[in-house]
Design a protein around this motif. Structure first.
Motif, short mmCIF file in Angstrom:
data_model
loop_
_atom_site.label_atom_id
_atom_site.label_comp_id
_atom_site.label_asym_id
_atom_site.label_seq_id
_atom_site.Cartn_x
_atom_site.Cartn_y
_atom_site.Cartn_z
N ILE A 103 0.83 -1.20 0.00
CA ILE A 103 0.00 0.00 0.00
C ILE A 103 0.87 1.26 0.00
O ILE A 103 0.58 2.22 -0.71
N ILE A 104 1.95 1.23 0.79
CA ILE A 104 2.84 2.39 0.84
C ILE A 104 3.50 2.62 -0.52
O ILE A 104 3.53 3.75 -1.03
N SER A 105 4.01 1.55 -1.12
CA SER A 105 4.72 1.67 -2.38
C SER A 105 3.80 2.07 -3.53
O SER A 105 4.00 3.10 -4.19
N SER A 106 2.78 1.27 -3.77
CA SER A 106 1.86 1.54 -4.88
C SER A 106 1.07 2.82 -4.63
O SER A 106 0.83 3.61 -5.55
N GLY A 107 0.67 3.03 -3.37
CA GLY A 107 -0.09 4.24 -3.04
C GLY A 107 0.69 5.50 -3.31
O GLY A 107 0.17 6.47 -3.86
N THR A 108 1.97 5.51 -2.93
CA THR A 108 2.82 6.68 -3.19
C THR A 108 2.96 6.92 -4.68
O THR A 108 2.86 8.06 -5.16
N PHE A 109 3.17 5.85 -5.43
CA PHE A 109 3.36 5.96 -6.88
C PHE A 109 2.16 6.61 -7.55
O PHE A 109 2.30 7.57 -8.31
N VAL A 110 0.97 6.11 -7.27
CA VAL A 110 -0.22 6.61 -7.95
C VAL A 110 -0.66 7.98 -7.44
O VAL A 110 -1.19 8.80 -8.20
N LEU A 111 -0.46 8.24 -6.15
CA LEU A 111 -0.85 9.53 -5.60
C LEU A 111 -0.02 10.67 -6.19
O LEU A 111 -0.55 11.74 -6.52
N VAL A 112 1.28 10.43 -6.36
CA VAL A 112 2.15 11.47 -6.90
C VAL A 112 1.86 11.74 -8.37
O VAL A 112 1.60 12.88 -8.77
N CYS A 113 1.87 10.69 -9.18
CA CYS A 113 1.65 10.90 -10.62
C CYS A 113 0.22 11.37 -10.90
O CYS A 113 -0.01 12.24 -11.74
N GLY A 114 -0.76 10.82 -10.16
CA GLY A 114 -2.14 11.22 -10.36
C GLY A 114 -2.40 12.65 -9.95
O GLY A 114 -3.15 13.37 -10.62
N SER A 115 -1.79 13.09 -8.86
CA SER A 115 -1.99 14.46 -8.37
C SER A 115 -1.39 15.49 -9.32
O SER A 115 -2.00 16.52 -9.62
N ILE A 116 -0.18 15.24 -9.78
CA ILE A 116 0.49 16.18 -10.68
C ILE A 116 -0.26 16.29 -12.01
O ILE A 116 -0.51 17.38 -12.52
N TYR A 117 -0.64 15.14 -12.57
CA TYR A 117 -1.32 15.14 -13.87
C TYR A 117 -2.73 15.72 -13.77
O TYR A 117 -3.26 16.27 -14.75
N LYS A 118 -3.33 15.63 -12.59
CA LYS A 118 -4.68 16.17 -12.40
C LYS A 118 -4.69 17.68 -12.62
O LYS A 118 -5.66 18.24 -13.16
N TYR A 119 -3.62 18.34 -12.23
CA TYR A 119 -3.57 19.81 -12.34
C TYR A 119 -2.73 20.27 -13.54
O TYR A 119 -2.64 21.47 -13.80
N ARG A 120 -2.09 19.34 -14.22
CA ARG A 120 -1.32 19.69 -15.40
C ARG A 120 -1.51 18.60 -16.44
O ARG A 120 -0.64 17.78 -16.67
N ARG A 121 -2.66 18.63 -17.09
CA ARG A 121 -3.02 17.57 -18.02
C ARG A 121 -2.41 17.80 -19.39
O ARG A 121 -3.09 18.11 -20.37
N THR A 122 -1.10 17.65 -19.44
CA THR A 122 -0.35 17.75 -20.68
C THR A 122 0.60 16.56 -20.75
O THR A 122 0.78 15.84 -19.75
N PHE A 123 1.20 16.39 -21.91
CA PHE A 123 2.16 15.30 -22.05
C PHE A 123 3.32 15.49 -21.07
O PHE A 123 3.76 14.56 -20.41
N GLY A 124 3.77 16.74 -20.96
CA GLY A 124 4.85 17.05 -20.04
C GLY A 124 4.45 16.79 -18.59
O GLY A 124 5.25 16.31 -17.79
N GLY A 125 3.18 17.09 -18.25
CA GLY A 125 2.70 16.84 -16.90
C GLY A 125 2.71 15.37 -16.56
O GLY A 125 3.05 14.98 -15.44
N ALA A 126 2.34 14.54 -17.54
CA ALA A 126 2.35 13.09 -17.32
C ALA A 126 3.77 12.58 -17.08
O ALA A 126 4.02 11.77 -16.19
N VAL A 127 4.71 13.09 -17.89
CA VAL A 127 6.11 12.66 -17.76
C VAL A 127 6.69 13.10 -16.42
O VAL A 127 7.33 12.32 -15.72
#
Length: 222
Positions: free
Chosen positions: A83-107
């Motif tokens: 939960i710590i590992s997968s949760g951290t991974f998805v929370l970080v990438c999901g949060s950043i891309y949520k507010y910057r929905r561009t190709f660069g934001g995803a990267v």
């Protein structure tokens, strides 16, 4: 958000959970108390599409399923670390891309996820692993540079690269199936081809580095 859209998101999230869980069967390698699989790549795509909340829910769901089916004698420990590992991974990438929905934001989100997971898992291993292994924290700290750091960094990098490779084909399939109607995603063109190429190189280099590091780490973890 209308009920139809919400139901569509729940349906797709369930599909991603099933695929991520399947990954734990197809690609599941154990090294001492560490586990390498590709489920985070699938979970990351779900987080990029629907945000960090859906991503975290899917991460917890898959972690519970994995623990119940082949958790063995590490059930509680494995569940917490998953939960710590997968949760951290998805929370970080999901949060950043949520507010910057561009190709660069995803990267950027994916790259920061790799760094975040690597750092968080170092801390988690120092404070949680000693209780599971029955050893002092000092013993865990000793194997950080030779095992824990390279393993978590390579594992996260591989999952990030796999996510970038699978993102476009998976979203295309879902759109054709009518499951991503109205969902906005980063535009993919020549940049996506470059990123796929880079991702493949990252996977190859990460696997090579991981193998080399683990060869020297076996004697430490036995």
């Amino acid at each position: 958000m209308n009920t139809k859209t919400e139901n569509r998101k729940i349906t797709v999230t369930a599909l991603f959970c099933a695929m991520a869980y399947l990954m734990t069967f197809i690609f599941h390698f154990r090294v001492s108390f560490l586990t390498l699989d590709f489920k985070d790549a699938i979970l990351a795509i779900n987080a990029l599409l629907f945000g960090p909340v859906y991503g975290f829910i899917s991460a917890v769901s898959v972690a519970v399923l994995e623990t119940l089916t082949f958790g063995g004698d590490t059930q509680v420990y494995g569940l917490i670390m998953n939960i710590i590992s997968s949760g951290t991974f998805v929370l970080v990438c999901g949060s950043i891309y949520k507010y910057r929905r561009t190709f660069g934001g995803a990267v950027v989100g994916i790259i920061l996820s790799v760094l975040a997971v690597t750092g968080v898992m170092m801390i988690a291993n120092i404070f949680i692993t000693p209780y599971y292994m029955g050893v002092p924290s000092g013993e865990i700290i000793k194997i950080i540079p030779k095992l824990l750091l390279p393993f978590n960094l390579c594992k996260s990098a591989i999952n990030a690269a796999v996510a970038m490779i699978l993102y476009k084909p998976m979203t295309n399939v879902l759109r054709k199936a009518g499951l991503l109607v109205g969902e906005k995603a980063a535009r993919h063109n020549v940049k996506s081809l470059v990123m796929v190429s880079v991702s493949i190189i990252v996977i190859i280099l990460s696997v090579l580095c991981l193998v080399l590091y683990l060869e020297g780490a076996f004697s430490i973890t036995r």
